[in-house]
Design a protein around this motif. Structure first.
Motif, PDB file in Angstrom:
ATOM      1  N   ASN A  32       0.846  -1.208   0.000  1.00  0.00           N
ATOM      2  CA  ASN A  32       0.000   0.000   0.000  1.00  0.00           C
ATOM      3  C   ASN A  32       0.874   1.248   0.000  1.00  0.00           C
ATOM      4  OD1 ASN A  32      -2.504   1.156  -0.229  1.00  0.00           O
ATOM      5  ND2 ASN A  32      -2.947   1.145   1.953  1.00  0.00           N
ATOM      6  N   GLY A  33       2.004   1.172  -0.695  1.00  0.00           N
ATOM      7  CA  GLY A  33       2.914   2.310  -0.815  1.00  0.00           C
ATOM      8  C   GLY A  33       3.538   2.744   0.500  1.00  0.00           C
ATOM      9  N   GLY A  34       3.523   1.854   1.496  1.00  0.00           N
ATOM     10  CA  GLY A  34       4.083   2.187   2.798  1.00  0.00           C
ATOM     11  C   GLY A  34       3.081   2.862   3.730  1.00  0.00           C
ATOM     12  N   ALA A  35       1.811   2.875   3.346  1.00  0.00           N
ATOM     13  CA  ALA A  35       0.775   3.472   4.199  1.00  0.00           C
ATOM     14  C   ALA A  35       0.604   2.636   5.470  1.00  0.00           C
ATOM     15  CB  ALA A  35      -0.548   3.556   3.441  1.00  0.00           C
ATOM     16  N   ASP A  36      -0.005   3.247   6.474  1.00  0.00           N
ATOM     17  CA  ASP A  36      -0.197   2.564   7.751  1.00  0.00           C
ATOM     18  C   ASP A  36      -1.369   1.588   7.743  1.00  0.00           C
ATOM     19  OD1 ASP A  36       1.986   3.728   9.023  1.00  0.00           O
ATOM     20  OD2 ASP A  36       0.828   5.496   9.600  1.00  0.00           O
ATOM     21  N   ARG A  37      -2.098   1.505   6.644  1.00  0.00           N
ATOM     22  CA  ARG A  37      -3.234   0.577   6.533  1.00  0.00           C
ATOM     23  C   ARG A  37      -2.985  -0.423   5.406  1.00  0.00           C
ATOM     24  NH1 ARG A  37      -8.343   4.505   6.451  1.00  0.00           N
ATOM     25  NH2 ARG A  37      -9.355   2.528   6.049  1.00  0.00           N
ATOM     26  N   HIS A  38      -3.470  -1.643   5.615  1.00  0.00           N
ATOM     27  CA  HIS A  38      -3.371  -2.658   4.574  1.00  0.00           C
ATOM     28  C   HIS A  38      -4.207  -2.240   3.368  1.00  0.00           C
ATOM     29  CE1 HIS A  38      -1.241  -5.499   7.042  1.00  0.00           C
ATOM     30  NE2 HIS A  38      -2.230  -5.648   7.903  1.00  0.00           N
ATOM     31  N   PRO A  39      -3.796  -2.625   2.157  1.00  0.00           N
ATOM     32  CA  PRO A  39      -4.619  -2.344   0.981  1.00  0.00           C
ATOM     33  C   PRO A  39      -5.904  -3.176   1.020  1.00  0.00           C
ATOM     34  CG  PRO A  39      -2.721  -3.699   0.381  1.00  0.00           C
ATOM     35  CD  PRO A  39      -2.547  -3.325   1.818  1.00  0.00           C
ATOM     36  N   ALA A  40      -6.953  -2.661   0.407  1.00  0.00           N
ATOM     37  CA  ALA A  40      -8.255  -3.343   0.405  1.00  0.00           C
ATOM     38  C   ALA A  40      -8.151  -4.747  -0.172  1.00  0.00           C
ATOM     39  CB  ALA A  40      -9.279  -2.512  -0.367  1.00  0.00           C
ATOM     40  N   TRP A  41      -7.346  -4.939  -1.225  1.00  0.00           N
ATOM     41  CA  TRP A  41      -7.261  -6.271  -1.833  1.00  0.00           C
ATOM     42  C   TRP A  41      -6.730  -7.289  -0.834  1.00  0.00           C
ATOM     43  CZ3 TRP A  41      -2.572  -8.649  -1.962  1.00  0.00           C
ATOM     44  CH2 TRP A  41      -1.423  -7.858  -1.969  1.00  0.00           C
ATOM     45  N   TYR A  42      -5.813  -6.871   0.042  1.00  0.00           N
ATOM     46  CA  TYR A  42      -5.271  -7.789   1.033  1.00  0.00           C
ATOM     47  C   TYR A  42      -6.337  -8.140   2.076  1.00  0.00           C
ATOM     48  CZ  TYR A  42      -2.521  -9.764   4.779  1.00  0.00           C
ATOM     49  OH  TYR A  42      -2.041 -10.605   5.758  1.00  0.00           O
ATOM     50  N   LEU A  43      -7.074  -7.160   2.537  1.00  0.00           N
ATOM     51  CA  LEU A  43      -8.160  -7.422   3.491  1.00  0.00           C
ATOM     52  C   LEU A  43      -9.194  -8.353   2.877  1.00  0.00           C
ATOM     53  CD1 LEU A  43      -8.557  -3.821   4.929  1.00  0.00           C
ATOM     54  CD2 LEU A  43      -7.327  -5.758   5.958  1.00  0.00           C
ATOM     55  N   ASN A  44      -9.475  -8.157   1.587  1.00  0.00           N
ATOM     56  CA  ASN A  44     -10.433  -9.025   0.903  1.00  0.00           C
ATOM     57  C   ASN A  44      -9.950 -10.467   0.861  1.00  0.00           C
ATOM     58  OD1 ASN A  44     -12.157  -6.889   0.465  1.00  0.00           O
ATOM     59  ND2 ASN A  44     -11.474  -6.544  -1.631  1.00  0.00           N
ATOM     60  N   LEU A  45      -8.686 -10.688   0.518  1.00  0.00           N
ATOM     61  CA  LEU A  45      -8.232 -12.078   0.391  1.00  0.00           C
ATOM     62  C   LEU A  45      -8.024 -12.749   1.742  1.00  0.00           C
ATOM     63  CD1 LEU A  45      -4.947 -12.510   0.911  1.00  0.00           C
ATOM     64  CD2 LEU A  45      -4.797 -11.515  -1.349  1.00  0.00           C
ATOM     65  N   THR A  46      -7.839 -11.962   2.807  1.00  0.00           N
ATOM     66  CA  THR A  46      -7.781 -12.590   4.123  1.00  0.00           C
ATOM     67  C   THR A  46      -9.174 -13.049   4.549  1.00  0.00           C
ATOM     68  OG1 THR A  46      -7.946 -10.477   5.300  1.00  0.00           O
ATOM     69  CG2 THR A  46      -5.731 -11.332   4.878  1.00  0.00           C
ATOM     70  N   ALA A  47     -10.212 -12.363   4.076  1.00  0.00           N
ATOM     71  CA  ALA A  47     -11.588 -12.770   4.366  1.00  0.00           C
ATOM     72  C   ALA A  47     -12.013 -13.941   3.491  1.00  0.00           C
ATOM     73  CB  ALA A  47     -12.533 -11.589   4.166  1.00  0.00           C
ATOM     74  N   ASP A  48     -11.533 -13.974   2.249  1.00  0.00           N
ATOM     75  CA  ASP A  48     -11.865 -15.052   1.310  1.00  0.00           C
ATOM     76  C   ASP A  48     -10.623 -15.323   0.460  1.00  0.00           C
ATOM     77  OD1 ASP A  48     -12.792 -16.824  -0.598  1.00  0.00           O
ATOM     78  OD2 ASP A  48     -14.449 -15.551  -1.258  1.00  0.00           O
ATOM     79  N   PRO A  49      -9.855 -16.370   0.790  1.00  0.00           N
ATOM     80  CA  PRO A  49      -8.590 -16.625   0.102  1.00  0.00           C
ATOM     81  C   PRO A  49      -8.712 -17.224  -1.303  1.00  0.00           C
ATOM     82  CG  PRO A  49      -8.950 -18.283   1.783  1.00  0.00           C
ATOM     83  CD  PRO A  49     -10.058 -17.279   1.922  1.00  0.00           C
ATOM     84  N   VAL A  59      -5.337 -17.185 -17.252  1.00  0.00           N
ATOM     85  CA  VAL A  59      -6.194 -16.913 -16.095  1.00  0.00           C
ATOM     86  C   VAL A  59      -6.348 -18.216 -15.324  1.00  0.00           C
ATOM     87  CG1 VAL A  59      -8.478 -16.143 -15.326  1.00  0.00           C
ATOM     88  CG2 VAL A  59      -7.427 -15.110 -17.355  1.00  0.00           C
ATOM     89  N   PHE A  60      -6.184 -18.164 -13.988  1.00  0.00           N
ATOM     90  CA  PHE A  60      -6.312 -19.380 -13.186  1.00  0.00           C
ATOM     91  C   PHE A  60      -6.786 -19.053 -11.780  1.00  0.00           C
ATOM     92  CE2 PHE A  60      -1.961 -17.869 -12.982  1.00  0.00           C
ATOM     93  CZ  PHE A  60      -1.659 -17.897 -11.631  1.00  0.00           C
ATOM     94  N   ALA A  61      -7.395 -20.047 -11.147  1.00  0.00           N
ATOM     95  CA  ALA A  61      -7.838 -19.933  -9.759  1.00  0.00           C
ATOM     96  C   ALA A  61      -6.653 -20.218  -8.849  1.00  0.00           C
ATOM     97  CB  ALA A  61      -8.966 -20.922  -9.484  1.00  0.00           C
ATOM     98  N   ALA A  62      -6.635 -19.546  -7.699  1.00  0.00           N
ATOM     99  CA  ALA A  62      -5.555 -19.735  -6.735  1.00  0.00           C
ATOM    100  C   ALA A  62      -6.098 -19.560  -5.322  1.00  0.00           C
ATOM    101  CB  ALA A  62      -4.421 -18.743  -6.995  1.00  0.00           C
ATOM    102  N   THR A  63      -5.325 -20.039  -4.389  1.00  0.00           N
ATOM    103  CA  THR A  63      -5.605 -19.815  -2.978  1.00  0.00           C
ATOM    104  C   THR A  63      -4.507 -18.927  -2.430  1.00  0.00           C
ATOM    105  OG1 THR A  63      -6.667 -21.972  -2.774  1.00  0.00           O
ATOM    106  CG2 THR A  63      -5.957 -20.913  -0.734  1.00  0.00           C
ATOM    107  N   ALA A  64      -4.910 -17.892  -1.709  1.00  0.00           N
ATOM    108  CA  ALA A  64      -3.956 -16.927  -1.162  1.00  0.00           C
ATOM    109  C   ALA A  64      -3.756 -17.185   0.324  1.00  0.00           C
ATOM    110  CB  ALA A  64      -4.486 -15.516  -1.376  1.00  0.00           C
TER     111      ALA A  64
END
Length: 105
Positions: A32-49, A59-64
């Motif tokens: 997130n460019g060194g910001a103090d908050r995680h980027p939204a995409w990271y929060l999304n994949l922690t909720a649904d990997p 194009v392929f499916a993956a688990t994060a």
């Protein structure tokens, strides 16, 4: 391109990201460019990997998952070779920048 499912809306979200490789796995840094908050995409994949990845025309499916401390230590240099600014971003925040491993399903 990384496609995640929005953790609040359930809508699909596409994000263009810099990536590295570790064998068959793809690597991302949630800088997130060194910001103090995680980027939204990271929060999304922690909720649904379950994610979709597009590299070129493939194009392929993956688990994060977030790399543990030992994995991150071993893989961080690989990511800074791809994008050296990650080291600068680490100095801009007290947040630990997650390194994400994407494994094909």
């Amino acid at each position: 391109m990384l496609t995640t499912r929005g953790r609040r809306t359930g809508a699909l979200r596409r994000t263009a990201l810099i990536y590295g490789r570790d064998g068959e796995n793809y690597l991302l840094v949630a800088s997130n460019g060194g910001a103090d908050r995680h980027p939204a995409w990271y929060l999304n994949l922690t909720a649904d990997p379950a994610v979709t990845v597009q590299v070129g025309s493939e194009v392929f499916a993956a688990t994060a998952r977030t790399a543990d401390a030992a994995e991150k230590a071993a893989l961080w240099e690989r990511m800074t070779e791809v994008f050296p600014r990650y080291d600068l971003y680490r100095t801009k925040t007290e947040r630990d920048l997650p390194l994400v491993i994407l494994a094909r399903v």
